[in-house]
Enzyme design. Structure first.
Site, short mmCIF file in Angstrom:
data_model
loop_
_atom_site.label_atom_id
_atom_site.label_comp_id
_atom_site.label_asym_id
_atom_site.label_seq_id
_atom_site.Cartn_x
_atom_site.Cartn_y
_atom_site.Cartn_z
CE LYS A 1 -4.22 -1.49 0.58
NZ LYS A 1 -5.26 -1.53 1.57
CE LYS B 1 -7.15 -10.06 -2.56
NZ LYS B 1 -7.45 -9.64 -1.57
CE LYS C 1 -13.17 -3.64 -0.61
NZ LYS C 1 -12.75 -3.95 0.02
P1 ATP Z 1 -8.70 -4.27 -1.79
O1 ATP Z 1 -8.53 -4.54 -3.34
O2 ATP Z 1 -8.76 -2.77 -0.89
O3 ATP Z 1 -7.84 -5.08 -1.42
P2 ATP Z 1 -10.45 -6.63 -0.94
O4 ATP Z 1 -11.24 -6.65 -1.61
O5 ATP Z 1 -9.13 -6.90 -1.58
O6 ATP Z 1 -10.12 -5.32 -1.33
P3 ATP Z 1 -10.72 -7.14 1.43
O7 ATP Z 1 -10.83 -5.09 2.00
O8 ATP Z 1 -9.11 -6.76 1.58
O9 ATP Z 1 -11.21 -7.14 -0.37
O10 ATP Z 1 -11.17 -8.19 1.80
C1 ATP Z 1 -12.50 -8.63 2.71
C2 ATP Z 1 -12.13 -9.90 2.93
O11 ATP Z 1 -12.61 -10.81 1.49
C3 ATP Z 1 -11.17 -10.38 3.11
O12 ATP Z 1 -12.12 -12.04 3.99
C4 ATP Z 1 -11.00 -11.17 2.30
O13 ATP Z 1 -9.61 -12.31 2.66
C5 ATP Z 1 -11.86 -11.67 1.12
N1 ATP Z 1 -11.47 -11.53 -0.15
C6 ATP Z 1 -11.80 -10.14 -0.80
N2 ATP Z 1 -10.80 -11.13 -1.53
C7 ATP Z 1 -11.88 -12.20 -2.64
C8 ATP Z 1 -11.46 -13.00 -3.37
N3 ATP Z 1 -11.23 -12.26 -4.93
N4 ATP Z 1 -12.10 -14.25 -3.07
C9 ATP Z 1 -12.58 -14.68 -2.39
N5 ATP Z 1 -12.28 -13.65 -1.34
C10 ATP Z 1 -11.77 -12.68 -1.07
#
Ligand code: ATP
Ligand code: LTN
Length: 337
Positions: free
Chosen positions: A120, A202, A205
């Site tokens: 980050k 992965k 968002k």
């Molecule tokens: P960012 O893009 O800001 O990293 P993110 O979409 O990865 O956000 P987080 O807020 O970090 O989401 O994660 C929220 C929850 O969703 C966590 O428990 C994370 O493990 C899960 N998660 C996020 N993306 C995935 C994915 N692609 N598949 C499965 N689980 C996910």
């Protein structure tokens, strides 16, 4: 039914999600769907981690809306405040207070090794703030305040959980048993949903390419369009295989949404092409999300209801967490009020 005997105390689970932008299908299938299932078997406590969210700059109006929408969406997904207190982190002051204390029991070196901090700070090079650095001690406070036994987190958060354990053990080592040392909760169906545009990464968002992710609130036509555009290989056989990341991901999504195994899905689509399969996955996702979207529309239009829910949960969370904070402060040597 495998009901736990009444004498056996249910384990405590704590988890939280940041209200930073859209909640994706990845978040839903990888995290939220599991949270909903855990509610009967455990004493769950959930939160919208809005204090964590300002480690990245937020536009005030946007931020206010995102917090409320994240709250409404999680209720729509099936979080039930009668079973599991579900509050907004900034409404429970013990979190920021314990975070400060834990900062003083967390080493600079430990925080420097966190890969999320490294990632980050590269991504937001113009705003490498102290909060971004101490993010894990706030996360540790969230968890330790509720004496959580288990914390469902994705792989990306495991390093932070490990640090929370180290902080708890260190504190307990100095002052005697104060915090329960939490374990990670590994979901049985560990769905990891990949990007629709680059299935080796992965689904996230914060991906700038909007076609890479599906939001839980995306309208059906948008969902269909995103799946039709999903990147796949050129083999055109619907089965799990090496080098078939795109199709593996679509099968994974189909499986997480319908509960079918990948073998069943392969059999269902025997002789069909990728085009048909993409449409079928999109339709399954649309049907899965439809009731959530309908409930979301109801909740978001009823602000009084939302306020009542998060206030009630915050009161409960404060009562529980204050006990832990008082205990920790007493051990450190603070004067009682
Ligand atoms: P960012 O893009 O800001 O990293 P993110 O979409 O990865 O956000 P987080 O807020 O970090 O989401 O994660 C929220 C929850 O969703 C966590 O428990 C994370 O493990 C899960 N998660 C996020 N993306 C995935 C994915 N692609 N598949 C499965 N689980 C996910
Ligand atoms: N850092 C987590 C969100 C989060 C969390 C927590 C998860 C904040 N506090 C406590 C588990 C326990 C994330 O970004 N997914």
């Amino acid at each position: 039914m495998s009901e736990a005997p009444v004498t056996e105390k249910k384990k405590v689970i704590f988890s939280a999600i940041q209200p930073s932008g859209t909640i994706t299908l990845g978040n839903y299938l990888g995290a939220l769907q599991n949270w909903v299932k855990l509610q009967d078997e455990y004493n769950c406590i959930f939160a919208v981690a809005d204090l964590h969210a300002i480690t990245v700059r937020q536009e005030p109006q946007h931020f206010r809306r995102n917090i409320l929408e994240a709250y409404a969406l999680l209720l729509a997904c099936g979080i039930d405040t009668e079973k599991s207190p579900f509050f907004i982190q900034s409404h429970v002051h013990t979190h920021a207070e314990l975070a400060w204390i834990l900062n003083c029991y967390t080493q600079f070196g430990e925080l420097s090794r966190m890969t999320q901090f490294k990632d980050k700070s590269q991504k937001h090079a113009d705003n490498v703030n102290a909060g971004l650095f101490t993010y894990p001690s706030l996360m540790a406070a969230d968890i330790l305040l509720y004496q959580a036994d288990l914390v469902p987190v994705g792989v990306d958060q495991k390093q932070h959980l490990e640090l929370a354990r180290n902080i708890a053990e260190r504190f307990n080592g100095i002052y005697g048993n104060t915090f329960r040392v939490p374990d990670p909760y590994i979901a049985q169906v560990g769905a990891k949903i990949m990007s629709l545009q680059d299935p080796t990464r992965k689904m996230s968002k914060s991906d700038e390419n909007v076609n890479a992710w599906v939001a839980v609130l995306d309208k059906p036509d948008i969902i269909m369009k995103k799946f039709k555009r999903a990147v796949t290989d050129s083999e055109a056989k619907i089965c799990v295989g090496e080098g078939k990341d795109g199709i593996n991901n679509l099968i994974g999504i189909m499986s997480a949404v319908t509960g079918k195994t990948s073998d069943e899905i392969t059999a269902d689509f025997e002789g069909k092409g990728y085009g048909d399969f993409k449409v079928a996955v999109a339709e399954a996702v649309i049907e899965k999300l439809r009731p959530i979207q309908e409930r979301f529309d109801e909740y978001i239009a009823n602000k009084d209801y939302l306020t009542e829910q998060y206030r009630k949960s915050a009161e409960f969370a404060l009562r529980i967490s204050q006990r832990t904070l008082d205990k920790a402060m007493k051990k450190i040597g603070y004067l009682a009020k």
